[in-house]
Design a protein around this motif. Structure first.
Motif, PDB file in Angstrom:
ATOM      1  N   LEU C  39       0.821  -1.205   0.000  1.00 43.89           N
ATOM      2  CA  LEU C  39       0.000   0.000   0.000  1.00 43.89           C
ATOM      3  C   LEU C  39       0.861   1.264   0.000  1.00 43.89           C
ATOM      4  CD1 LEU C  39      -2.810  -1.193   2.399  1.00 43.89           C
ATOM      5  CD2 LEU C  39      -3.030  -0.634  -0.031  1.00 43.89           C
ATOM      6  N   ALA C  40       1.940   1.269   0.776  1.00 41.35           N
ATOM      7  CA  ALA C  40       2.789   2.456   0.809  1.00 41.35           C
ATOM      8  C   ALA C  40       3.388   2.731  -0.569  1.00 41.35           C
ATOM      9  CB  ALA C  40       3.900   2.288   1.848  1.00 41.35           C
ATOM     10  N   TYR C  41       3.751   1.650  -1.274  1.00 41.10           N
ATOM     11  CA  TYR C  41       4.269   1.828  -2.634  1.00 41.10           C
ATOM     12  C   TYR C  41       3.206   2.457  -3.529  1.00 41.10           C
ATOM     13  CZ  TYR C  41       7.065   1.016  -6.765  1.00 41.10           C
ATOM     14  OH  TYR C  41       7.812   1.203  -7.895  1.00 41.10           O
ATOM     15  N   ALA C  42       1.985   1.933  -3.430  1.00 39.79           N
ATOM     16  CA  ALA C  42       0.912   2.442  -4.288  1.00 39.79           C
ATOM     17  C   ALA C  42       0.578   3.896  -3.968  1.00 39.79           C
ATOM     18  CB  ALA C  42      -0.329   1.569  -4.135  1.00 39.79           C
ATOM     19  N   TYR C  43       0.603   4.263  -2.698  1.00 41.79           N
ATOM     20  CA  TYR C  43       0.234   5.629  -2.311  1.00 41.79           C
ATOM     21  C   TYR C  43       1.386   6.616  -2.461  1.00 41.79           C
ATOM     22  CZ  TYR C  43      -3.881   3.486  -0.099  1.00 41.79           C
ATOM     23  OH  TYR C  43      -5.032   2.795   0.141  1.00 41.79           O
ATOM     24  N   GLY C  44       2.643   6.145  -2.290  1.00 48.90           N
ATOM     25  CA  GLY C  44       3.733   7.121  -2.219  1.00 48.90           C
ATOM     26  C   GLY C  44       4.935   6.856  -3.100  1.00 48.90           C
ATOM     27  N   GLY C  45       4.972   5.719  -3.807  1.00 46.38           N
ATOM     28  CA  GLY C  45       6.135   5.429  -4.641  1.00 46.38           C
ATOM     29  C   GLY C  45       7.251   4.773  -3.857  1.00 46.38           C
ATOM     30  N   PRO C  46       8.384   4.501  -4.553  1.00 45.04           N
ATOM     31  CA  PRO C  46       9.434   3.662  -3.968  1.00 45.04           C
ATOM     32  C   PRO C  46      10.094   4.230  -2.713  1.00 45.04           C
ATOM     33  CG  PRO C  46      10.122   4.573  -6.092  1.00 45.04           C
ATOM     34  CD  PRO C  46       8.654   4.849  -5.960  1.00 45.04           C
ATOM     35  N   LEU C  47      10.289   5.560  -2.638  1.00 48.08           N
ATOM     36  CA  LEU C  47      11.005   6.081  -1.469  1.00 48.08           C
ATOM     37  C   LEU C  47      10.152   5.988  -0.213  1.00 48.08           C
ATOM     38  CD1 LEU C  47      12.809   9.096  -3.182  1.00 48.08           C
ATOM     39  CD2 LEU C  47      13.776   6.897  -2.534  1.00 48.08           C
ATOM     40  N   TRP C  48       8.864   6.289  -0.336  1.00 49.31           N
ATOM     41  CA  TRP C  48       7.981   6.127   0.817  1.00 49.31           C
ATOM     42  C   TRP C  48       7.804   4.648   1.167  1.00 49.31           C
ATOM     43  CZ3 TRP C  48       6.381   9.876   4.074  1.00 49.31           C
ATOM     44  CH2 TRP C  48       6.514  11.201   3.653  1.00 49.31           C
ATOM     45  N   ALA C  49       7.849   3.788   0.126  1.00 53.32           N
ATOM     46  CA  ALA C  49       7.801   2.352   0.427  1.00 53.32           C
ATOM     47  C   ALA C  49       9.010   1.938   1.249  1.00 53.32           C
ATOM     48  CB  ALA C  49       7.730   1.541  -0.867  1.00 53.32           C
ATOM     49  N   ALA C  50      10.167   2.530   0.964  1.00 54.28           N
ATOM     50  CA  ALA C  50      11.365   2.219   1.743  1.00 54.28           C
ATOM     51  C   ALA C  50      11.134   2.570   3.213  1.00 54.28           C
ATOM     52  CB  ALA C  50      12.574   2.985   1.193  1.00 54.28           C
ATOM     53  N   ILE C  51      10.557   3.749   3.462  1.00 51.74           N
ATOM     54  CA  ILE C  51      10.234   4.128   4.844  1.00 51.74           C
ATOM     55  C   ILE C  51       9.298   3.084   5.452  1.00 51.74           C
ATOM     56  CG2 ILE C  51       9.103   5.845   6.289  1.00 51.74           C
ATOM     57  CD1 ILE C  51       9.957   8.008   4.420  1.00 51.74           C
ATOM     58  N   ALA C  52       8.272   2.718   4.683  1.00 48.47           N
ATOM     59  CA  ALA C  52       7.261   1.789   5.204  1.00 48.47           C
ATOM     60  C   ALA C  52       7.874   0.449   5.589  1.00 48.47           C
ATOM     61  CB  ALA C  52       6.159   1.584   4.165  1.00 48.47           C
ATOM     62  N   TYR C  53       8.708  -0.108   4.695  1.00 46.53           N
ATOM     63  CA  TYR C  53       9.364  -1.370   5.035  1.00 46.53           C
ATOM     64  C   TYR C  53      10.207  -1.214   6.296  1.00 46.53           C
ATOM     65  CZ  TYR C  53       8.150  -3.183   0.416  1.00 46.53           C
ATOM     66  OH  TYR C  53       7.467  -3.614  -0.686  1.00 46.53           O
ATOM     67  N   GLY C  54      10.904  -0.091   6.384  1.00 45.72           N
ATOM     68  CA  GLY C  54      11.802   0.121   7.525  1.00 45.72           C
ATOM     69  C   GLY C  54      11.067   0.146   8.850  1.00 45.72           C
ATOM     70  N   VAL C  55      10.037   0.981   8.939  1.00 49.77           N
ATOM     71  CA  VAL C  55       9.356   1.082  10.239  1.00 49.77           C
ATOM     72  C   VAL C  55       8.569  -0.192  10.533  1.00 49.77           C
ATOM     73  CG1 VAL C  55       9.286   3.599  10.160  1.00 49.77           C
ATOM     74  CG2 VAL C  55       7.333   2.317   9.306  1.00 49.77           C
ATOM     75  N   THR C  56       8.026  -0.831   9.490  1.00 49.48           N
ATOM     76  CA  THR C  56       7.225  -2.033   9.731  1.00 49.48           C
ATOM     77  C   THR C  56       8.095  -3.197  10.187  1.00 49.48           C
ATOM     78  OG1 THR C  56       5.636  -1.285   8.075  1.00 49.48           O
ATOM     79  CG2 THR C  56       5.538  -3.592   8.710  1.00 49.48           C
ATOM     80  N   LEU C  57       9.237  -3.391   9.527  1.00 46.68           N
ATOM     81  CA  LEU C  57      10.093  -4.486   9.962  1.00 46.68           C
ATOM     82  C   LEU C  57      10.609  -4.230  11.378  1.00 46.68           C
ATOM     83  CD1 LEU C  57      11.069  -7.192   9.092  1.00 46.68           C
ATOM     84  CD2 LEU C  57      13.053  -6.169   8.024  1.00 46.68           C
TER      85      LEU C  57
END
Lengths: 244, 244, 244, 244
Positions: C39-57
């Motif tokens: 979802l973060a990728y879809a809403y914000g693109g790859p850089l925001w997805a990187a943030i999302a993976y980081g905080v989620t993991l």
């Protein structure tokens, strides 16, 4: 007296633990740092690069702290030498490993950036082949002052948290230091191994000296601040406590 | 009885450890905070400035916690005095050092921002010379309330994590506090040393008082909340435990 | 000798603690990781997805570390097996749970993304139904090398911080590792369970193999680096200390 | 036997420490959370709001952990009650304090947002007066499922890190949990006190029930997952260890 064979094994083990293994850590770390930082800059610009340096240095320090101290950056190695926590020869090996890692990281970054094309121009060329330079209109002296200030704060944070105080979250503090100063420097960098590695791969050498002189001056300043002011008595060069 | 000479050394050492060294820490910290924050605002706007304050305060608290407690901000120093953990004279020295650091930080930020030009206007002028002011249409009273609220939360976090509970990650908590409240304030600031330093360098004094009155009121509120409600029994001013 | 009934309870408890409970942790974790990341990728693109993976993991490792070790990713499970800290059968159960979690996460992400429409096209279709693929112009081999490098750094960080050194902030280090490498990969992923889960839900299988071969090669490389170089003597496969 | 007067003081102290002081912590925390989150959403949109929730919950948990456990959110209070770590009466007081704090936070956010005008429309109106609602085209049931999933992960992280394992960085893990799930929810929220507070101030009640039913269902699910699967033996409701 040991048998000769045992003694040889001992010497091998000592060299492995003191030089070979730390060199691998510094090379892997420097590779990762340059690879992530160069690509993040190309994909997102200086502010996202600041984030990238911050999180990458954090995980690298956490990963390799027990192996090499995780300097990753020749300027940090110089600062740690001045702080009295790294022998000259060891430091020399570290810096060599960092430079090799920087070249490999820059090479792998090039591979990604040449694959991504934009109207006939690769992202590699659009991002000056990953080599950081001073912005237009900024004089060399100002550039050196800014880079030295950035590096001084990074190295001081490294020495105070990883060495002096052994802070349990030193990896986060060090990562956030490079994060903050890269925002201040708007993408200028503190790591000569990065500038060197990208320059070797791109064969672009303008401003190379700035990212050596600046970081090394900054490390000198951080080392001096530590040795004269912030170190505890046993490391401080004057006004020692009588009873320690 | 010591010899006179020994006694002089002792006094020097005491003054060095209690006043001179902490003052250097506060000056370096305040310099870094103002330098990074002012530049991040100019390069990225208020939300990126919030990130910058957050990561910078985190690494500064981790770096200087053992030297000066790492207040960095006159409002925090006031809060810590109210909390009973800083003598008045020491606090006075801290604030002086913070103001000096703020001026140096603002000066170095100016150097970067005048170097970057955009259609004939420097980024320095585009960012109101680094001096924070209230947004158009916001009344002074509302401004003071917002800044006081921001600072109150920051100071309360500082007192509760760094002093009251000695949380191992207090540096992160304090950094994230200024991070969060700066997002709420959309770039308004909690640190009088920053407003003062940038104003001295830019010679722009509008709204200066707001960033003194607001933070100091916020620190008073945080100190009162601590002393009357959140402190443990030995620091709380009423309803003490009988057996402590 | 226990009574038969007691013995059965014992066996149940052992199976519950060794397989069932960890499998629930891996499934819940994998579900969360895929759900947030897609979802973060879809809403914000790859850089925001990187943030999302980081905080989620980070939060998943902190939450499930004591239950399953919190691998979340088949590549990490492979790396931990090579490191000698996970039995083969247990690892097999983990991977199954991760794949199931990935499918559920992808399904829930689809539900959100089909609800959000944009000029007649759902965000689900705009984001390639959540399935990650190589960017146009990037060859398969280069893609595998990049994904393997990303995963190698993530797995090495996992092994060194969560297992080898037991770093108190290993969850942050591991989260920041996936954060950094995802910035370098510009949205390419390290987790086969994510690629598999999204592909099952979307029925899109192009590039599927890349996100299996790449991560598993990276895990092999990380395991080898650990076993031959970075492990302490009892885990290192050569040059052992004589007295441990 | 104590004197009557002493006994009264004792009772006062007990009530102060068990109800009054924690209520102040929950009110202050809930105020801060709603204030920062609402403004960050208005200034930066859902992804920046995710950052804001993350850093704010982190510093609030670090600040008030020792006072009230720092729930901040009625759903977390419900989860902690189910986990057996909060009495019903205490939980009731907490939720009241959270609702009051939410109203104050929403009021202060309104003050900022009405001050900022944009072409005659205040930012307050542009951001739906700070009240979160489902995006156009999303059905109520899907909304409830998403919000419940978000809250379940947040509450499970809270229970597992702050209570079950006492993780030293539980504040970061909990903050990053709300950070991640808010990215997945694209700005949907997990905190009924926020929805209630902003609705009271704005007098907008559409979708109110969704942000009560969703979070409370999520908390129930998290509590059940804990009690049946992830809790250690003394808290787990079945398959207990024989010797504990």
């Amino acid at each position: 007296f040991y048998h000769a064979s045992t003694s040889t094994t001992d010497r091998c083990l000592r060299i492995f633990l003191k030089y070979v293994r730390p060199a691998f850590a510094e090379m892997t770390g420097s590779f990762s740092y340059v690879w992530v930082g160069t690509l993040a800059y190309a994909y997102g610009g200086p502010l996202w690069a600041a984030i990238a340096y911050g999180v990458t240095l954090t995980f690298l320090v956490a990963t390799f702290a027990g192996i090499s101290g995780s300097h990753i950056n020749p300027a940090i190695t110089l600062g740690v030498i001045i702080a009295g926590e790294c022998e000259l020869l060891q430091g020399f090996v570290y810096v060599l490993a960092q430079l090799v890692g920087g070249i490999i990281g820059a090479g792998l970054a090039q591979m990604s950036l040449t694959a991504a094309e934009n109207n006939g121009t690769t992202l590699y060329d659009l991002s000056n082949r990953g080599v950081v330079r001073l912005p237009n209109g900024m004089g060399d002296l100002i550039g050196v002052v800014i880079v030295a200030t950035m590096t001084c704060l990074l190295v001081l944070t490294f020495i105070m948290t990883a060495i002096e105080q052994g802070t349990p979250i030193s990896s986060v503090a060090i990562g956030f230091a490079v994060f903050g100063v890269t925002m201040a420097g708007n993408g200028l960098i503190t790591n000569p191994a990065q500038e060197f590695g990208t320059a070797v791969v791109a064969n672009l050498w303008s401003d190379q000296w700035i990212f050596w002189v600046g970081p090394l001056l900054g490390a000198l300043a951080a080392g001096a601040l530590y040795r004269f002011i912030f170190a505890s008595s046993d490391k401080r060069l004057f006004l020692k406590d009588k009873y320690q």
